[in-house]
Design a protein around this motif. Structure first.
Motif, PDB file in Angstrom:
ATOM      1  N   MET A 218       0.850  -1.198   0.000  1.00  0.00           N
ATOM      2  CA  MET A 218       0.000   0.000   0.000  1.00  0.00           C
ATOM      3  C   MET A 218       0.883   1.245   0.000  1.00  0.00           C
ATOM      4  N   GLN A 219       0.568   2.192  -0.846  1.00  0.00           N
ATOM      5  CA  GLN A 219       1.367   3.404  -0.962  1.00  0.00           C
ATOM      6  C   GLN A 219       1.159   4.337   0.235  1.00  0.00           C
ATOM      7  N   ASP A 220       2.224   5.048   0.618  1.00  0.00           N
ATOM      8  CA  ASP A 220       2.166   5.994   1.725  1.00  0.00           C
ATOM      9  C   ASP A 220       2.584   7.366   1.207  1.00  0.00           C
ATOM     10  N   PHE A 221       1.624   8.298   1.154  1.00  0.00           N
ATOM     11  CA  PHE A 221       1.883   9.645   0.653  1.00  0.00           C
ATOM     12  C   PHE A 221       2.032  10.662   1.782  1.00  0.00           C
ATOM     13  N   SER A 222       2.020  10.203   3.052  1.00  0.00           N
ATOM     14  CA  SER A 222       2.018  11.136   4.180  1.00  0.00           C
ATOM     15  C   SER A 222       3.294  11.971   4.239  1.00  0.00           C
ATOM     16  N   GLN A 223       4.391  11.464   3.694  1.00  0.00           N
ATOM     17  CA  GLN A 223       5.664  12.191   3.751  1.00  0.00           C
ATOM     18  C   GLN A 223       5.631  13.490   2.948  1.00  0.00           C
ATOM     19  N   PHE A 224       4.636  13.643   2.065  1.00  0.00           N
ATOM     20  CA  PHE A 224       4.594  14.806   1.191  1.00  0.00           C
ATOM     21  C   PHE A 224       3.748  15.958   1.765  1.00  0.00           C
ATOM     22  N   LYS A 225       3.131  15.756   2.928  1.00  0.00           N
ATOM     23  CA  LYS A 225       2.196  16.737   3.477  1.00  0.00           C
ATOM     24  C   LYS A 225       2.873  18.085   3.726  1.00  0.00           C
ATOM     25  N   LYS A 226       4.066  18.087   4.294  1.00  0.00           N
ATOM     26  CA  LYS A 226       4.759  19.341   4.599  1.00  0.00           C
ATOM     27  C   LYS A 226       5.093  20.113   3.327  1.00  0.00           C
ATOM     28  N   SER A 227       5.576  19.414   2.303  1.00  0.00           N
ATOM     29  CA  SER A 227       5.938  20.076   1.048  1.00  0.00           C
ATOM     30  C   SER A 227       4.721  20.696   0.384  1.00  0.00           C
ATOM     31  N   LEU A 228       3.578  20.016   0.461  1.00  0.00           N
ATOM     32  CA  LEU A 228       2.356  20.552  -0.137  1.00  0.00           C
ATOM     33  C   LEU A 228       1.920  21.848   0.539  1.00  0.00           C
ATOM     34  N   GLY A 229       2.254  21.985   1.802  1.00  0.00           N
ATOM     35  CA  GLY A 229       1.886  23.193   2.525  1.00  0.00           C
ATOM     36  C   GLY A 229       2.708  24.405   2.144  1.00  0.00           C
ATOM     37  N   MET A 230       3.714  24.210   1.298  1.00  0.00           N
ATOM     38  CA  MET A 230       4.632  25.294   0.945  1.00  0.00           C
ATOM     39  C   MET A 230       4.389  25.858  -0.453  1.00  0.00           C
ATOM     40  N   ILE A 231       3.367  25.356  -1.171  1.00  0.00           N
ATOM     41  CA  ILE A 231       3.237  25.732  -2.590  1.00  0.00           C
ATOM     42  C   ILE A 231       1.958  26.504  -2.903  1.00  0.00           C
ATOM     43  N   LYS A 232       1.336  27.105  -1.879  1.00  0.00           N
ATOM     44  CA  LYS A 232       0.140  27.926  -2.063  1.00  0.00           C
ATOM     45  C   LYS A 232      -0.982  27.097  -2.714  1.00  0.00           C
ATOM     46  N   HIS A 233      -1.864  27.756  -3.468  1.00  0.00           N
ATOM     47  CA  HIS A 233      -2.925  27.039  -4.180  1.00  0.00           C
ATOM     48  C   HIS A 233      -2.305  26.240  -5.325  1.00  0.00           C
ATOM     49  N   TYR A 234      -2.893  25.101  -5.608  1.00  0.00           N
ATOM     50  CA  TYR A 234      -2.386  24.280  -6.712  1.00  0.00           C
ATOM     51  C   TYR A 234      -3.526  23.498  -7.346  1.00  0.00           C
ATOM     52  N   VAL A 235      -3.275  23.040  -8.565  1.00  0.00           N
ATOM     53  CA  VAL A 235      -4.203  22.174  -9.291  1.00  0.00           C
ATOM     54  C   VAL A 235      -3.502  20.845  -9.480  1.00  0.00           C
ATOM     55  N   TYR A 236      -4.231  19.745  -9.278  1.00  0.00           N
ATOM     56  CA  TYR A 236      -3.592  18.424  -9.284  1.00  0.00           C
ATOM     57  C   TYR A 236      -4.409  17.423 -10.098  1.00  0.00           C
ATOM     58  N   ALA A 237      -3.745  16.328 -10.439  1.00  0.00           N
ATOM     59  CA  ALA A 237      -4.406  15.223 -11.129  1.00  0.00           C
ATOM     60  C   ALA A 237      -4.098  13.928 -10.387  1.00  0.00           C
ATOM     61  N   LEU A 238      -5.136  13.154 -10.105  1.00  0.00           N
ATOM     62  CA  LEU A 238      -4.932  11.781  -9.632  1.00  0.00           C
ATOM     63  C   LEU A 238      -4.763  10.915 -10.881  1.00  0.00           C
ATOM     64  N   CYS A 239      -3.732  10.091 -10.889  1.00  0.00           N
ATOM     65  CA  CYS A 239      -3.365   9.365 -12.105  1.00  0.00           C
ATOM     66  C   CYS A 239      -3.212   7.866 -11.848  1.00  0.00           C
ATOM     67  N   GLU A 240      -3.444   7.114 -12.897  1.00  0.00           N
ATOM     68  CA  GLU A 240      -3.105   5.696 -12.916  1.00  0.00           C
ATOM     69  C   GLU A 240      -1.730   5.550 -13.556  1.00  0.00           C
ATOM     70  N   ILE A 241      -0.811   4.905 -12.832  1.00  0.00           N
ATOM     71  CA  ILE A 241       0.535   4.684 -13.362  1.00  0.00           C
ATOM     72  C   ILE A 241       0.534   3.384 -14.148  1.00  0.00           C
ATOM     73  N   ASP A 242       0.845   3.487 -15.437  1.00  0.00           N
ATOM     74  CA  ASP A 242       0.891   2.333 -16.332  1.00  0.00           C
ATOM     75  C   ASP A 242       2.253   2.331 -16.998  1.00  0.00           C
ATOM     76  N   ASP A 243       3.191   1.581 -16.413  1.00  0.00           N
ATOM     77  CA  ASP A 243       4.602   1.634 -16.832  1.00  0.00           C
ATOM     78  C   ASP A 243       5.069   3.085 -16.711  1.00  0.00           C
ATOM     79  N   GLU A 244       5.455   3.725 -17.831  1.00  0.00           N
ATOM     80  CA  GLU A 244       5.934   5.104 -17.762  1.00  0.00           C
ATOM     81  C   GLU A 244       4.835   6.118 -18.058  1.00  0.00           C
ATOM     82  N   ARG A 245       3.624   5.653 -18.323  1.00  0.00           N
ATOM     83  CA  ARG A 245       2.498   6.558 -18.578  1.00  0.00           C
ATOM     84  C   ARG A 245       1.796   6.886 -17.269  1.00  0.00           C
TER      85      ARG A 245
END
Length: 248
Positions: free
Chosen positions: A1-28
């Motif tokens: 199971m993936q753990d994304f909790s380590q990125f919480k602090k960095s996300l707090g440093m970039i103001k408003h942002y737009v994001y995409a949830l993605c399916e990783i398929d090899d390099e796509r």
């Protein structure tokens, strides 16, 4: 199971942002949801409960370690601007290709992964080892967000003036904003224009005294070590490339 909790602090440093949830398929990385927010907004989807198509997709991909989160734009000062970018991205991809229920309402660099955001904000630099010595090409004027693989390769391989071409230069690092976007293995150097370019044209430029390399993507283990990391390098003093990995 993936753990994304380590990125919480960095996300707090970039103001408003737009994001995409993605399916990783090899390099796509295939987007299935577009959103906007601040702080850890993109991570809250991972804690939500329900049986919506979006949540089912998230749970399935996380179980297979195939969920990706891409930051499409960041450093946005106003929520209104973020809404506009979010809506534009949804319109571009098409609501039928996404799990968003609606089209949306109403930076520094383009689309980057959440791992790259973390690397940019953490201040940690990756140092190129001596065995991987090469040239870091600073694609500050030619790199564009969303470039295809061949566009990035052709922007990196040529055409360069006064470029070091000795045998110790084994690899080419395509960089933008300090991030290593790709690593190529250099086979040899040839006069610029020797190879065909499919995404670039030099009709109105004199490239007779320039060079380009013949090469291919570096082995996967080397790419895994460096791609997406912030490169440690000396000052370029205006040059578009810097030797990295050389011994002192």
């Amino acid at each position: 199971m993936q753990d994304f909790s380590q990125f919480k602090k960095s996300l707090g440093m970039i103001k408003h942002y737009v994001y995409a949830l993605c399916e990783i398929d090899d390099e796509r990385r295939i987007p299935f949801y577009i959103g906007k927010g601040v702080n850890d907004r993109c991570l809250r989807h991972l804690r939500e409960k329900g049986n919506s198509p979006k949540q089912e997709t998230i749970e399935k991909l996380m179980a297979k370690n195939r969920l990706g989160i891409d930051i499409l734009r960041h450093g946005i000062d106003k929520d209104k601007t973020a809404k506009l970018i979010e809506a534009t991205c949804i319109d571009l991809l098409g609501i039928g290709e996404l799990s968003n229920k609606v089209r949306g309402s109403g930076s520094e660099m383009g689309r980057v992964t959440i791992e790259e955001i973390h690397n940019l904000q953490s201040g940690e630099l990756v140092e190129i080892s001596e065995e991987h010595q090469g040239l870091a090409f600073l694609l500050n004027s030619t790199y564009k967000s969303g470039m295809s693989e061949i566009e990035l390769f052709e922007a990196t391989r040529g055409v360069w003036r006064n470029v070091p071409r000795d045998e110790s230069i084994k690899y080419a690092y395509a960089t933008y904003g300090g991030l290593i976007k790709e690593v190529y293995q250099i086979h040899s150097w040839v006069k610029a224009g020797t190879q065909q370019y499919f995404t670039r044209s030099f009709e109105h430029r004199d490239i007779s005294k320039r060079w380009e390399f013949v090469g291919k993507k570096a082995p996967q283990e080397i790419r895994y070590t460096y791609v997406g990391k912030v490169i440690k390098k000396e000052r370029s003093y205006g040059n578009p490339f810097i030797v990295v990995g050389k011994s002192d």
